[in-house]
Design a protein around this motif. Structure first.
Motif, PDB file in Angstrom:
ATOM      1  N   GLY A   1       1.150  -1.344  -0.214  1.00 24.15           N
ATOM      2  CA  GLY A   1       0.294  -0.439  -0.137  1.00 24.15           C
ATOM      3  C   GLY A   1       0.804   1.508   0.234  1.00 24.15           C
ATOM      4  O   GLY A   1      -0.042   2.394  -0.097  1.00 24.15           O
ATOM      5  N   ASP A   2       2.163   0.919   0.140  1.00 21.59           N
ATOM      6  CA  ASP A   2       2.580   2.193  -0.131  1.00 21.59           C
ATOM      7  C   ASP A   2       3.555   3.031  -1.200  1.00 21.59           C
ATOM      8  O   ASP A   2       4.370   3.818  -1.236  1.00 21.59           O
ATOM      9  N   TYR A   3       3.207   1.841  -2.231  1.00 23.51           N
ATOM     10  CA  TYR A   3       3.756   2.126  -3.230  1.00 23.51           C
ATOM     11  C   TYR A   3       3.050   3.690  -4.300  1.00 23.51           C
ATOM     12  O   TYR A   3       1.420   2.542  -4.128  1.00 23.51           O
ATOM     13  N   SER A   4       2.825   4.213  -4.891  1.00 27.15           N
ATOM     14  CA  SER A   4       2.497   5.102  -5.443  1.00 27.15           C
ATOM     15  C   SER A   4       3.071   5.571  -7.035  1.00 27.15           C
ATOM     16  O   SER A   4       4.548   5.933  -7.306  1.00 27.15           O
ATOM     17  N   ILE A   5       2.191   5.520  -7.336  1.00 26.53           N
ATOM     18  CA  ILE A   5       2.597   6.061  -9.148  1.00 26.53           C
ATOM     19  C   ILE A   5       2.311   6.822  -9.902  1.00 26.53           C
ATOM     20  O   ILE A   5       0.363   7.221  -9.754  1.00 26.53           O
ATOM     21  N   PRO A   6       3.150   7.532 -10.282  1.00 31.16           N
ATOM     22  CA  PRO A   6       2.055   8.451 -11.397  1.00 31.16           C
ATOM     23  C   PRO A   6       0.600   8.305 -11.976  1.00 31.16           C
ATOM     24  O   PRO A   6       1.059   7.126 -12.652  1.00 31.16           O
ATOM     25  N   ASN A   7      -0.356   9.128 -11.968  1.00 30.17           N
ATOM     26  CA  ASN A   7      -1.318   9.318 -13.276  1.00 30.17           C
ATOM     27  C   ASN A   7      -2.346   7.930 -12.320  1.00 30.17           C
ATOM     28  O   ASN A   7      -2.675   7.162 -13.214  1.00 30.17           O
ATOM     29  N   LEU A   8      -1.798   7.742 -11.491  1.00 38.43           N
ATOM     30  CA  LEU A   8      -2.545   6.728 -10.542  1.00 38.43           C
ATOM     31  C   LEU A   8      -4.219   6.872 -10.592  1.00 38.43           C
ATOM     32  O   LEU A   8      -4.716   7.786 -10.580  1.00 38.43           O
ATOM     33  N   LEU A   9      -4.487   4.945 -10.950  1.00 34.72           N
ATOM     34  CA  LEU A   9      -6.541   5.231 -10.746  1.00 34.72           C
ATOM     35  C   LEU A   9      -6.931   4.279  -9.341  1.00 34.72           C
ATOM     36  O   LEU A   9      -5.638   3.262  -9.596  1.00 34.72           O
ATOM     37  N   TYR A  10      -7.740   4.701  -8.886  1.00 33.51           N
ATOM     38  CA  TYR A  10      -7.904   3.986  -7.884  1.00 33.51           C
ATOM     39  C   TYR A  10      -9.065   2.790  -7.621  1.00 33.51           C
ATOM     40  O   TYR A  10     -10.445   3.429  -8.705  1.00 33.51           O
ATOM     41  N   LEU A  11      -9.148   1.298  -6.896  1.00 41.31           N
ATOM     42  CA  LEU A  11      -9.890   0.260  -7.561  1.00 41.31           C
ATOM     43  C   LEU A  11     -11.256  -0.077  -6.452  1.00 41.31           C
ATOM     44  O   LEU A  11     -10.166  -0.213  -5.201  1.00 41.31           O
ATOM     45  N   LYS A  12     -12.295  -0.052  -6.458  1.00 40.57           N
ATOM     46  CA  LYS A  12     -12.424  -0.768  -4.926  1.00 40.57           C
ATOM     47  C   LYS A  12     -13.924  -1.753  -5.692  1.00 40.57           C
ATOM     48  O   LYS A  12     -14.239  -1.621  -7.050  1.00 40.57           O
TER      49      LYS A  12
ATOM     50  N   THR B   1     -10.022   8.972  -7.897  1.00 38.01           N
ATOM     51  CA  THR B   1     -10.085   9.265  -6.399  1.00 38.01           C
ATOM     52  C   THR B   1     -10.826   8.185  -5.687  1.00 38.01           C
ATOM     53  O   THR B   1     -11.740   7.340  -6.551  1.00 38.01           O
ATOM     54  N   VAL B   2     -10.082   8.051  -4.419  1.00 36.48           N
ATOM     55  CA  VAL B   2     -11.176   7.049  -3.509  1.00 36.48           C
ATOM     56  C   VAL B   2     -12.261   6.964  -3.469  1.00 36.48           C
ATOM     57  O   VAL B   2     -13.080   6.353  -3.796  1.00 36.48           O
ATOM     58  N   GLU B   3     -12.158   8.621  -3.403  1.00 36.63           N
ATOM     59  CA  GLU B   3     -14.466   8.842  -3.411  1.00 36.63           C
ATOM     60  C   GLU B   3     -14.572   8.595  -3.917  1.00 36.63           C
ATOM     61  O   GLU B   3     -16.139   8.736  -3.728  1.00 36.63           O
ATOM     62  N   ALA B   4     -14.951   9.145  -5.232  1.00 39.89           N
ATOM     63  CA  ALA B   4     -15.187   9.015  -6.364  1.00 39.89           C
ATOM     64  C   ALA B   4     -15.872   7.069  -6.844  1.00 39.89           C
ATOM     65  O   ALA B   4     -17.166   6.904  -6.593  1.00 39.89           O
ATOM     66  N   THR B   5     -14.755   6.307  -6.650  1.00 41.00           N
ATOM     67  CA  THR B   5     -14.818   4.457  -6.400  1.00 41.00           C
ATOM     68  C   THR B   5     -15.641   4.275  -5.053  1.00 41.00           C
ATOM     69  O   THR B   5     -17.239   3.913  -4.964  1.00 41.00           O
ATOM     70  N   GLU B   6     -15.716   5.009  -4.212  1.00 39.86           N
ATOM     71  CA  GLU B   6     -17.096   5.142  -3.081  1.00 39.86           C
ATOM     72  C   GLU B   6     -18.200   5.028  -3.371  1.00 39.86           C
ATOM     73  O   GLU B   6     -19.471   4.337  -3.380  1.00 39.86           O
ATOM     74  N   GLU B   7     -17.781   6.868  -3.761  1.00 39.43           N
ATOM     75  CA  GLU B   7     -20.032   6.810  -4.112  1.00 39.43           C
ATOM     76  C   GLU B   7     -20.752   5.954  -5.513  1.00 39.43           C
ATOM     77  O   GLU B   7     -21.536   5.711  -5.228  1.00 39.43           O
ATOM     78  N   ALA B   8     -18.993   6.066  -6.744  1.00 31.58           N
ATOM     79  CA  ALA B   8     -20.089   5.018  -7.403  1.00 31.58           C
ATOM     80  C   ALA B   8     -20.177   3.812  -6.994  1.00 31.58           C
ATOM     81  O   ALA B   8     -21.604   2.794  -7.384  1.00 31.58           O
ATOM     82  N   SER B   9     -19.811   3.199  -5.776  1.00 31.70           N
ATOM     83  CA  SER B   9     -20.202   1.926  -5.458  1.00 31.70           C
ATOM     84  C   SER B   9     -21.713   1.983  -4.639  1.00 31.70           C
ATOM     85  O   SER B   9     -22.565   1.141  -4.352  1.00 31.70           O
TER      86      SER B   9
END
Length: 747
Positions: free
Chosen positions: A25-36, A105-113
């Motif tokens: 969970g510490d890895y971060s890469i530019p232009n990331l998308l988040y999954l749920k 964003t994480v928030e967008a995936t949460e709202e869509a869920s």
């Protein structure tokens, strides 16, 4: 040089102490998308419709995937491919994945869920293995609800019970247990410059993950690269696919880096559990304490999917007699599908459950025969020349009797606890628990590989596919390489758990890596030495048979002054010198009708002595001290072995007294209790080194054995304290109070 039996600094010690380790969970890469993931709220149902339109309108949502977006095989599983990555038309437990959201964003995936609508047609839900195996039970899978039935037969069970002068018949049950590893599953996926899909996430087997992801995406193996980052515990919970295929699917389609981190609630809901087992046990013995017969019926709940259910059923049956000589044995072990959460591998593969039963039986036999519980174990303990329940004759490294003798020495120092007039509600007791554990997989090919390399620059590199999940294999395997090659640890670079650079070493499971990969490393080094001598022979104009490698140098048998460091051989020849190694323990497949065969090349043995304090008014049990004696063959890194034993005892306290997963209700550590620092007893580890001739420098393994005897010893100590036995784990407050009340009535 001596690196075996030495407590060198663990490779990852400093970075972990400094907080510098990078977890998935510490890895971060530019232009990331988040999954749920969107999951089923039904335990068994047909999927009628999945409505995504409203969720797709949420700002920041890039795409939502369903099973129809999977380009390859939508089935995963270590033994049987029966688990969908995304359910297509049916869900089989609460938590089955249905859709995967990718957002900015994480928030967008949460709202869509919250906006995805799933319409179900409910199906009958099966909650117990007994119900699942009824003749007209609705099938959870096409082939029915029986995953496996395994039978083990030795001798004649009827003759065995006729010879018995005392027979004990009891039933035991265990429940679901969560791995409770501290790091939630998390990781990233992206495409590299070579058009390989790279996935970085916690795992216990990078090469298995690679095969599953490649098949899932219909890609060649070489286009999928799996790397294991620092992993915050596993205990079997990361042997199955967790987030790998979700990361792969999104990165495959979107061609962008993606990241996913489970919440703790998700971990509790969807990661595999320890199998609940129902064990009916019948034991017979003569008046002198010698066992004549053991008959066991095991029924397990594998939940909605197979995972390691087959392995658990077989291993539990093979170990059902405990570390004892029994002439007549009959075991039936079954595993059934239900609509409960799926169960998989968890530290011990069914042996912790079966050890609770066989060690309770040994104490009950001793009680009926008015014998010392330790003495009856010594009378029946396996030894060199003994034949196991599968007909295997043990030839070496059988240290169970030594562990009993060392525990007997310690028990002599334990003073009887007088009643405390100021605390008349406190009772104290001691209990013993023994175990045996086969190292490696059960009766199947179990190979590992390794490579060791000398570069033209004089660098030494060790390549292994082993996943270190905190148990210290990086350090131990480097110690083996250092000792065999005769160079300092710091001179060897370790490259591990990367499918692009390392070959398959099998899973970090079944306490197998020290023994099996350790041997593969020794074979690789043996191969490297031969090649070094070939090159040195040309360099020095000497006959190859006159040269040998010792302590990292090429030496001459007669000309003692003629020496050359092995690194110098590579430098002078400007060649890369590489040694390949392979090792597969000698085992045989178990007979499908009788279970006879040689399932393991070697076994670990242990005995624990537990001292407990029981409050008969509240039911609270406090484990005061555990003396933990283990036959590990040879301790490559003694402190590491001791750390495993202490950790195993801690987990054993949880298994014995408090850990109980409740499907649908357990969502966090608020209602799933694990031992805290205040619950951990004083642990006194004792190492017995009955060396295994086929092991690397005599070593076997200790990862799972460290756990197994703890709960049996604790439960036997509780029975000693209150005069009544508990037959269902965990022995929580309510069960202890119930046993106390039962003991009072019988008095």
């Amino acid at each position: 040089m001596k690196k075996i039996g030495v407590n060198v600094l663990k490779l990852d010690a400093l970075e972990k102490v400094l907080g510098a380790s990078r977890y998935g969970g510490d890895y971060s890469i530019p232009n990331l998308l988040y999954l749920k993931v969107i999951r089923s709220h039904k335990s068994h149902a047909k999927i009628v419709k999945v409505e995504l339109d409203e969720a797709l309108q949420v700002k920041g949502v890039e795409r939502i995937f369903t099973a129809k977006d999977i380009p390859g095989r939508n089935r995963i599983g270590i033994i049987q491919k029966d688990q969908p990555v995304l359910a297509l038309d049916r869900v089989r437990y609460v938590g089955d994945p249905i859709a995967l959201i990718a957002g900015e964003t994480v928030e967008a995936t949460e709202e869509a869920s919250q906006k995805i609508k799933v319409t179900y047609e409910e199906l009958p839900s099966i909650k117990t293995p007994e119900e699942a195996l009824q003749p007209f039970a609705p099938p959870i899978h096409e082939k029915g609800n029986l995953l496996i039935e395994f039978n083990l037969v030795k001798g004649d069970i009827q003759v065995g019970f006729k010879e018995a002068e005392v027979i004990i018949e009891k039933s035991y049950t265990t429940t679901w247990v969560d791995h409770a590893y501290l790091e939630p599953d998390g990781g990233v996926a992206y495409w590299d410059e070579e058009e390989r899909l790279v996935i970085i996430c916690p795992t216990q087997n990078v090469h298995y993950d690679q095969r599953e992801v490649a098949s899932f995406l219909n890609l060649p193996l070489e286009r999928v690269r799996i790397l294991q980052p620092t992993t915050g515990g596993a205990f079997g919970g990361r042997l199955d696919i967790t987030i790998q295929c979700f990361l792969a699917l999104a990165a495959f389609h979107l061609k962008r880096p993606v990241k996913m981190v489970y919440t703790r609630e998700e971990v509790f809901q969807v990661i595999s559990k320890r199998h609940p087992l129902k064990i009916h046990y019948r034991s017979g013995a003569r008046k002198d304490g010698r066992l004549t017969a053991v008959e066991v019926d095991i029924l397990g709940d594998t939940g909605a999917y197979a995972s390691y259910g087959t392995t658990v059923a077989i291993r539990a049956a093979v170990h059902a007699t405990g570390p004892y000589q029994v002439p007549h044995v009959k075991v039936r072990s079954r595993m059934a599908y239900t609509n409960n959460p799926w169960s998989g591998a968890m530290r011990g593969f069914g042996v912790p459950q079966i050890a609770f039963a066989h060690e309770s039986q040994m104490d009950l036999l001793a009680q009926a025969l008015k014998m010392d519980p330790l003495e009856i174990r010594k009378i029946n303990a396996l030894q060199i020349g003994s034949e196991t329940a599968t007909g295997q004759v043990l030839r070496a490294s059988v240290g169970i009797r030594k562990t009993l003798e060392r525990i007997e020495e310690w028990r002599g120092r334990v003073s009887p606890y007088p009643l405390d007039s100021k605390r008349p509600f406190i009772r104290r007791g001691i209990g013993i628990g023994s175990m045996w554990y086969g190292i490696g997989n059960t009766g199947i090919a179990n190979p590992s590989t390794a490579q060791i390399e000398l570069s033209p620059k004089g660098e030494i590199k060790l390549y292994i596919g082993v996943a270190d999940i905190g148990q210290g294999s990086d350090t131990v395997l480097l110690q083996i390489a250092s000792e065999a090659l005769g160079v300092e640890l710091k001179e060897i670079q370790l490259i591990r758990a990367d499918t692009f650079l390392t070959t398959d070493t099998g899973a970090t499971s079944a306490s197998r890596q020290t023994y099996i990969t350790g041997n593969a490393i020794l074979n690789a080094i043996g191969n490297l030495k031969k090649k070094v001598l070939q090159e040195a022979s040309s360099l020095l104009s000497e006959e190859e048979e006159d040269l040998f490698v010792e302590d990292g140098w090429v030496k001459h048998r007669q000309k003692r002054c003629m020496v050359l460091p092995i690194q110098e051989v590579a430098r002078r020849t400007q060649k890369t010198i590489r040694g390949e190694g392979h090792f597969d323990p000698e085992t045989t497949r178990l007979d499908p009708e009788t279970g006879q065969g040689t399932p393991y090349a070697t076994y670990a043995f242990a005995t624990h002595l537990a001292e407990v304090e029981v409050d008969i008014e509240t039911g609270k049990v406090k484990v005061l001290r555990v003396i933990a004696c283990h036959d590990v063959g040879r301790a490559i890194h003694p402190y590491n072995v001791i750390g495993q034993i202490i950790g195993g005892v801690a987990m054993g306290v949880g298994f014995a007294l408090m850990e109980e997963y409740d499907p649908g209700r357990t969502i966090s550590f608020v209602n799933y209790l694990i031992p805290t620092s205040k619950d951990i007893p004083e642990v006194i580890p004792i190492l017995v080194e009955d060396q295994e001739p086929t092991g690397p420098f005599g070593a076997k393994g200790v990862g799972e054995p460290a756990l197994i005897p703890s709960a049996p010893a604790i439960l036997n100590a509780i029975a000693d304290a209150i005069g009544e036995r508990i037959y269902h784990l965990p022995a929580n407050l309510e069960r202890v109070l119930e046993a106390v009340q039962k003991a009072k009535k019988e008095d």
